[in-house]
Motif scaffolding. Structure first.
Motif, short mmCIF file in Angstrom:
data_model
loop_
_atom_site.label_atom_id
_atom_site.label_comp_id
_atom_site.label_asym_id
_atom_site.label_seq_id
_atom_site.Cartn_x
_atom_site.Cartn_y
_atom_site.Cartn_z
N ILE A 84 -4.85 -6.90 -1.07
CA ILE A 84 -6.15 -6.59 0.20
C ILE A 84 -5.45 -6.12 1.21
O ILE A 84 -4.60 -7.27 1.68
CB ILE A 84 -6.77 -8.17 0.24
N ILE A 85 -5.20 -4.74 1.27
CA ILE A 85 -4.56 -4.38 3.06
C ILE A 85 -5.92 -4.87 3.82
O ILE A 85 -4.90 -4.01 5.12
CB ILE A 85 -4.28 -2.74 2.06
N GLY A 86 -6.55 -4.78 4.08
CA GLY A 86 -7.79 -4.95 4.84
C GLY A 86 -8.94 -5.25 4.50
O GLY A 86 -9.45 -4.72 4.01
N GLU A 87 -10.03 -5.43 5.44
CA GLU A 87 -11.30 -6.05 5.69
C GLU A 87 -11.69 -5.49 7.28
O GLU A 87 -11.09 -5.64 7.99
CB GLU A 87 -11.20 -7.73 5.08
N GLY A 88 -13.10 -5.63 6.91
CA GLY A 88 -14.00 -5.48 7.49
C GLY A 88 -13.47 -4.09 8.83
O GLY A 88 -14.90 -3.26 8.65
N ASN A 89 -13.01 -4.27 9.74
CA ASN A 89 -12.13 -3.34 10.10
C ASN A 89 -10.46 -2.27 9.40
O ASN A 89 -10.02 -3.09 10.39
CB ASN A 89 -12.38 -2.99 11.50
N PRO A 90 -10.34 -1.86 8.64
CA PRO A 90 -8.97 -2.03 7.86
C PRO A 90 -8.24 -0.49 9.01
O PRO A 90 -8.98 -0.26 9.73
CB PRO A 90 -9.69 -1.76 6.44
N LYS A 91 -7.28 -0.94 8.84
CA LYS A 91 -5.99 -0.30 9.99
C LYS A 91 -5.78 0.57 9.21
O LYS A 91 -4.35 -0.35 7.90
CB LYS A 91 -5.45 -1.14 10.84
N LEU A 92 -5.59 1.87 9.75
CA LEU A 92 -4.51 3.00 8.58
C LEU A 92 -3.16 2.33 8.81
O LEU A 92 -2.69 2.79 7.51
CB LEU A 92 -4.92 3.89 9.87
N LYS A 93 -2.68 1.92 9.69
CA LYS A 93 -1.27 1.50 10.01
C LYS A 93 -1.20 0.69 8.69
O LYS A 93 -0.44 0.65 8.16
CB LYS A 93 -1.08 0.80 10.85
N ASP A 94 -1.26 -0.06 7.95
CA ASP A 94 -1.69 -1.11 6.46
C ASP A 94 -1.61 -0.58 5.59
O ASP A 94 -1.09 -0.31 4.56
CB ASP A 94 -2.41 -2.70 7.08
N ILE A 95 -2.91 0.41 5.52
CA ILE A 95 -2.23 1.25 4.92
C ILE A 95 -1.60 2.23 4.09
O ILE A 95 -1.29 2.16 3.07
CB ILE A 95 -4.35 2.04 4.79
N TYR A 96 -0.78 2.64 5.59
CA TYR A 96 0.07 3.51 5.39
C TYR A 96 1.40 2.82 4.86
O TYR A 96 2.45 3.97 3.85
CB TYR A 96 0.04 4.24 6.34
N LYS A 97 1.28 2.16 5.62
CA LYS A 97 2.79 1.08 5.19
C LYS A 97 2.80 1.16 3.68
O LYS A 97 3.38 1.05 3.01
CB LYS A 97 2.28 -0.28 6.19
N GLU A 98 1.31 0.38 3.35
CA GLU A 98 1.55 0.06 1.66
C GLU A 98 1.86 1.83 0.38
O GLU A 98 2.66 1.14 -0.30
CB GLU A 98 0.40 -0.87 1.15
N MET A 99 1.60 1.87 0.85
CA MET A 99 1.71 3.61 0.33
C MET A 99 2.85 4.23 0.61
O MET A 99 3.28 5.18 -0.75
CB MET A 99 0.37 4.31 0.93
N GLU A 100 3.00 3.80 1.18
CA GLU A 100 4.99 3.93 1.34
C GLU A 100 5.64 3.10 0.82
O GLU A 100 6.60 3.80 0.18
CB GLU A 100 5.30 4.51 2.54
N LYS A 101 5.13 2.41 0.41
CA LYS A 101 5.99 1.43 -1.22
C LYS A 101 5.75 1.99 -2.29
O LYS A 101 7.12 1.72 -3.28
CB LYS A 101 5.30 -0.11 -0.62
N TYR A 102 4.64 2.91 -2.54
CA TYR A 102 4.31 3.71 -3.33
C TYR A 102 5.41 4.92 -3.79
O TYR A 102 5.41 5.67 -4.84
CB TYR A 102 3.45 3.14 -3.82
N GLY A 103 6.32 4.97 -2.29
CA GLY A 103 6.55 6.61 -2.42
C GLY A 103 5.87 6.94 -1.99
O GLY A 103 6.56 8.53 -1.50
N TYR A 104 4.82 7.28 -1.28
CA TYR A 104 4.98 8.63 -0.24
C TYR A 104 4.91 7.98 1.42
O TYR A 104 5.30 7.73 1.92
CB TYR A 104 2.94 8.04 -0.02
N GLU A 105 4.82 9.45 1.64
CA GLU A 105 5.99 9.98 2.48
C GLU A 105 5.14 11.58 3.33
O GLU A 105 4.62 12.04 3.08
CB GLU A 105 7.37 11.06 1.70
N GLU A 106 5.18 10.39 4.91
CA GLU A 106 4.11 11.42 5.91
C GLU A 106 5.37 13.05 5.59
O GLU A 106 6.30 13.29 5.32
CB GLU A 106 4.48 11.55 6.95
N VAL A 107 3.83 13.72 5.63
CA VAL A 107 4.55 15.69 5.46
C VAL A 107 3.99 15.70 7.06
O VAL A 107 3.29 15.76 7.88
CB VAL A 107 3.72 17.11 4.66
#
Length: 110
Positions: A84-107
């Motif tokens: 669970i990455i967020g609930e109610g009012n999820p924060k983008l920062k938390d979602i981005y952090k989790e995605m970067e664990k999978y190798g996603y990189e900001e362009v």
């Protein structure tokens, strides 16, 4: 990128009682889809909306939808993998952090 991420947004048409004044689950889903697409262009991911009161037949979604209801979680509930990455009012920062664990990189914009 290591693995294409699947993001699930579990929610309902009705806004959760503790979330009055916040966007609906569907609006949050649409906002997340647009924000993540801008942050990680040309890096594929899947985002799906799951109605907790009318989940699809797939057992994992039915079980998690029941969990959201029974545990009175604030929805929408956003998951990546089994987390669970967020609930109610999820924060983008938390979602981005989790995605970067999978190798996603900001362009960066050019």
């Amino acid at each position: 990128m290591k693995k294409e991420v699947e993001i699930f947004v579990y929610g309902a048409e009705q806004i959760c009682a503790s979330c009055v004044g916040m966007p609906s689950s569907k609006e949050t889903y649409e906002w997340l889809d647009a924000a993540i697409s801008r942050k990680y262009p040309e890096q594929p991911f899947t985002i799906k909306y799951i109605d907790i009161f009318n989940p699809p037949e797939e057992e994992k979604h039915r079980l998690f939808a029941t969990h959201v209801i029974e545990e009175d979680l604030f929805y929408p509930v956003v998951t990546i993998g089994e987390e669970i990455i967020g609930e109610g009012n999820p924060k983008l920062k938390d979602i981005y952090k989790e995605m970067e664990k999978y190798g996603y990189e900001e362009v960066s914009p050019k």
